[in-house]
Structure formats: C-alpha cells, structure tokens
Scaffold this motif. Structure first.
Motif, short mmCIF file in Angstrom:
data_model
loop_
_atom_site.label_atom_id
_atom_site.label_comp_id
_atom_site.label_asym_id
_atom_site.label_seq_id
_atom_site.Cartn_x
_atom_site.Cartn_y
_atom_site.Cartn_z
N GLU A 1 47.38 28.68 75.11
CA GLU A 1 46.76 27.79 76.11
C GLU A 1 45.65 28.53 76.85
O GLU A 1 45.81 29.69 77.22
N GLN B 1 42.92 29.54 75.59
CA GLN B 1 42.09 30.32 74.67
C GLN B 1 41.64 29.47 73.49
O GLN B 1 40.48 29.51 73.10
N LEU B 2 42.58 28.71 72.94
CA LEU B 2 42.27 27.87 71.79
C LEU B 2 42.04 26.44 72.25
O LEU B 2 42.64 25.99 73.22
N ASP B 3 41.20 25.74 71.51
CA ASP B 3 41.02 24.30 71.74
C ASP B 3 42.29 23.57 71.37
O ASP B 3 42.67 23.54 70.18
N ASP C 1 44.58 19.80 71.95
CA ASP C 1 44.42 18.44 72.46
C ASP C 1 45.40 18.20 73.61
O ASP C 1 46.12 19.12 74.01
N ILE D 1 46.67 22.09 68.05
CA ILE D 1 45.39 22.77 67.84
C ILE D 1 44.37 21.76 67.32
O ILE D 1 44.67 20.95 66.44
N VAL D 2 43.16 21.82 67.90
CA VAL D 2 42.08 20.95 67.43
C VAL D 2 41.38 21.65 66.27
O VAL D 2 40.96 22.80 66.40
N HIS E 1 38.49 22.63 63.77
CA HIS E 1 37.03 22.68 63.76
C HIS E 1 36.53 22.69 62.32
O HIS E 1 35.65 23.44 61.96
N THR F 1 39.68 27.04 63.65
CA THR F 1 39.85 26.68 65.06
C THR F 1 38.51 26.94 65.75
O THR F 1 37.52 27.29 65.09
N ASN F 2 38.47 26.84 67.07
CA ASN F 2 37.22 27.12 67.78
C ASN F 2 36.92 28.62 67.84
O ASN F 2 35.85 29.01 68.26
N GLN G 1 48.89 21.83 63.92
CA GLN G 1 47.64 21.06 64.05
C GLN G 1 47.83 19.62 63.56
O GLN G 1 47.15 18.71 64.00
#
Ligand code: NAP
Length: 307
Positions: free
Chosen positions: A246, A248-250, A252, A257-258, A260, A265-266, A277
């Motif tokens: 939480e 640090q990573l994108d 939702d 995990i969102v 990319h 990931t981002n 994900q």
C-alpha cells in the motif's frame, strides 16, 4: 542479491518459478501465509488441463513446486512483512531477514472472505467451499446453500442450479449489493430460493466431518432454525494480499494490483501474477498462465539489462 523473488506459492507463483528456474535465474519463492495458495484448501481439481482423472488440489501445487525445484527454484517459509519498492534493487523484509532483488513477481493471491465460524473453517473442503466453479460439480442433485448478496453470490447461485436439486441463497440484509442484471437473473431462476435478513450461526456436522446442515438465525426476529444442506458456498468477497505494498504500488479501491499492461505494475521491475490482480477469472489455470507471463517479462528485462 537475487535476480528474482516470487512472493506466493500458489499456481501463479509456482508457474513463475518453473519458468524463471528454467531460464537459469535461480528464483527465490517466499511461500507466504497460505503455502500452496487457495488450491491447498480444495479437494479434487477436475478442470486443470492434463489430468483426465482429476487431481487433488494440494497434490497439484506440490507437483508444481517439485517441478520448479528441479530447475533450481528455492522455496522458503515465511511472509513478506515489509517492502521497499522505491528504488532497485528492491528490498524485502521476510520475517525479519532483509533481502535484495533485481526484480519481483507478486503472486500473493487473494484470500476468500469467510464467515469465520469455527465449524465453517473445519469443514472447508468437506462441504464448505468458496468456489462454485471448482466444487459445484460435486453437488449434483444435492441441496446447496450460497451465502452473500453481491454479484459473486448471484453468479454462484445461478451456476450451482445446474447441479443442485435446489439452491438457497442466504443474505444478511433485505436488499442486495448485486447489480440489477445479476439479481434479476437469479430471481428469475425457479431453482433459487431467497432467505433474507438471515445469518448462519453454525455449520453441522463436525462429528461426521461433512456438511449436513446449518443453523440459521433470522436477524429481525432472532428466531433460529436448522436447515439441511449438503454444500455450503461462501460468496462474501475476496481480500487481495497487498497490504505491504500500500502506498507504493497502484492498487484499486479494493486493494487489487492495477495492471499496467501484460504482467506489469506501475513500478519498473515489479510484476503481478494471479488473483492478486485478477478479480474476474480466479482460476488455477489462469493464475498459472499469469505466472508464465510475469516470468517471461522478468527474463526479458534481466536479459536487456545484461544480468
Ligand atoms: P461484494 O460485492 O463485496 O459483496 C459481498 C456480499 O457479501 C455483500 O452482499 C455483503 O453483505 C456480504 N457479506 C460480507 N461479509 C459478510 C459476512 N461476514 N456475513 C454475511 N455476509 C457478508 O463481493 P462480490 O460479490 O465478491 O463482488 C466483488 C466485486 O466483483 C464486485 O465489484 C462485483 O460487482 C464484481 N463481480 C462481478 C461479477 C460479474 O459481473 N459477473 C461477478 C462476480 C463479482 P452486505 O451487502 O450486507 O454488505
């Protein structure tokens, strides 16, 4: 310094370990709190291609682990307690031990939300399930109960009418969180009975180590009753295992995990695989496919960087 650390030892993590192992990257797999992932909680798996007679869930993940170890993957017990993804190499704290890695595959999965009744927990795999796709087939002509009021509950109830003699859907309120289309479909299904404003207080029968019924409690009147049931499907949501990432990573709004694109990931060098994900498919085979994708990304990245 590791080339690649894989967090999670379910289908996604194990498949990523097989591929990165065969690529000569000597992956380190951190098993996580639920070693073997959700398959370790199931009994028979009949829909994983390649096993015409089916295979037990724990055996399937153990086979994958052995396969990965053959190619040099190293498994270690424990959980990631903290992660610093702000720069490469990434730093992970595994039960107090600090390690560094050039790349990271997050395959930490999602855990089903349970009612958290002691009797429910003890009967998981013996009539209590969190996956209709996995276990519905075993309840042909049986009495099935689904718990929940969201889209998952509607979807599972509808799906389970293909097998069960009847499906009782139990929800704690008198209105639903499910989308109208999913709710309408369930309501139009003559095999589904709705039991509203009701909680489950206990699952029977621990002595037989088999689900035979539940104790229901009407939350308006307080009245309790017993109802015979052969299969109890808990469909009250999932919780992705992403808490340590939480900020640090994108993620939702629900913590997934969102993506990319692909397995990315981002953060450059951090990849996702499996249910951490994927909130849609959640199957062993799709998680394995995602683990393969993440491994190929890692291999290409490290090769491009000359490692
Ligand atoms: P959800 O929408 O969060 O619904 C969870 C349901 O479980 C709620 O009705 C909730 O009751 C109930 N619940 C939660 N904790 C409970 C407890 N301890 N005891 C009894 N009941 C409890 O979860 P979901 O249905 O898994 O859906 C998750 C997301 O995936 C949603 O965005 C959904 O739209 C999506 N999804 C879509 C599809 C589709 O379109 N095909 C299929 C499945 C899921 P309350 O309502 O009282 O809070």
């Amino acid at each position: 310094m590791h080339n690649v650390v894989i967090i999670g030892s379910g289908c996604a993590g194990n498949t990523a370990a097989i591929y990165t192992g065969r690529a000569g990257l000597a992956p380190l797999v951190v098993k996580g709190r639920e070693a073997g992932g959700q398959l370790s909680l199931t009994t028979e798996v009949e829909n994983f291609p390649g096993f015409p007679e089916g295979i037990q869930g724990p055996e399937l993940v153990e086979n994958m682990k052995k396969q990965a170890e053959r190619f040099g993957a190293v498994y270690r017990d424990g959980n990631v307690l903290a992660a610093d993804l702000s720069k490469r190499p990434f730093r992970l704290n595994i039960e107090g031990e600090e390690i560094e890695t050039r790349t990271l595959i997050i395959a930490s999965g999602a855990r089903a939300r349970w009612l958290d009744l002691p009797s429910e927990q003890k009967l998981i795999g013996h009539g209590v399930s969190s996956c209709a796709t996995c276990d519905g087939f075993f309840y042909r002509d049986k009495q099935i109960m689904v718990v929940g009021g969201g889209d998952s509950a509607m979807e599972e109830a509808n799906f389970l009418t293909r097998f069960g003699r009847n499906v009782a859907l139990v929800h704690r309120r008198d209105s639903f969180r499910a989308s109208k289309i999913m709710l309408d479909r369930a309501k139009a299904n003559p095999k589904i009975e709705f039991i509203m404003n009701t909680a489950i207080d206990e699952v029977y029968d621990l002595e037989q180590n088999l689900v035979t019924g539940v104790k229901l409690r009407n939350l308006v009147t307080g009245e309790t009753s017993r109802r015979d049931v052969d299969g109890l499907f808990i469909a009250i949501g999932h919780i992705p295992n992403t808490q340590v990432f939480e900020g640090q990573l994108d993620l939702d709004k629900d913590g997934y995990i969102v993506s990319h694109g692909g397995a990315r990931t981002n953060i450059h060098g951090v990849f996702h695989a499996g249910d951490v994900q994927d909130r849609t498919y959640r199957q062993a085979i799709t998680a394995s496919g995602a683990g393969c994708m993440a491994a190929i990304e890692v291999e290409r990245l490290l090769e491009a960087e000359g490692h």
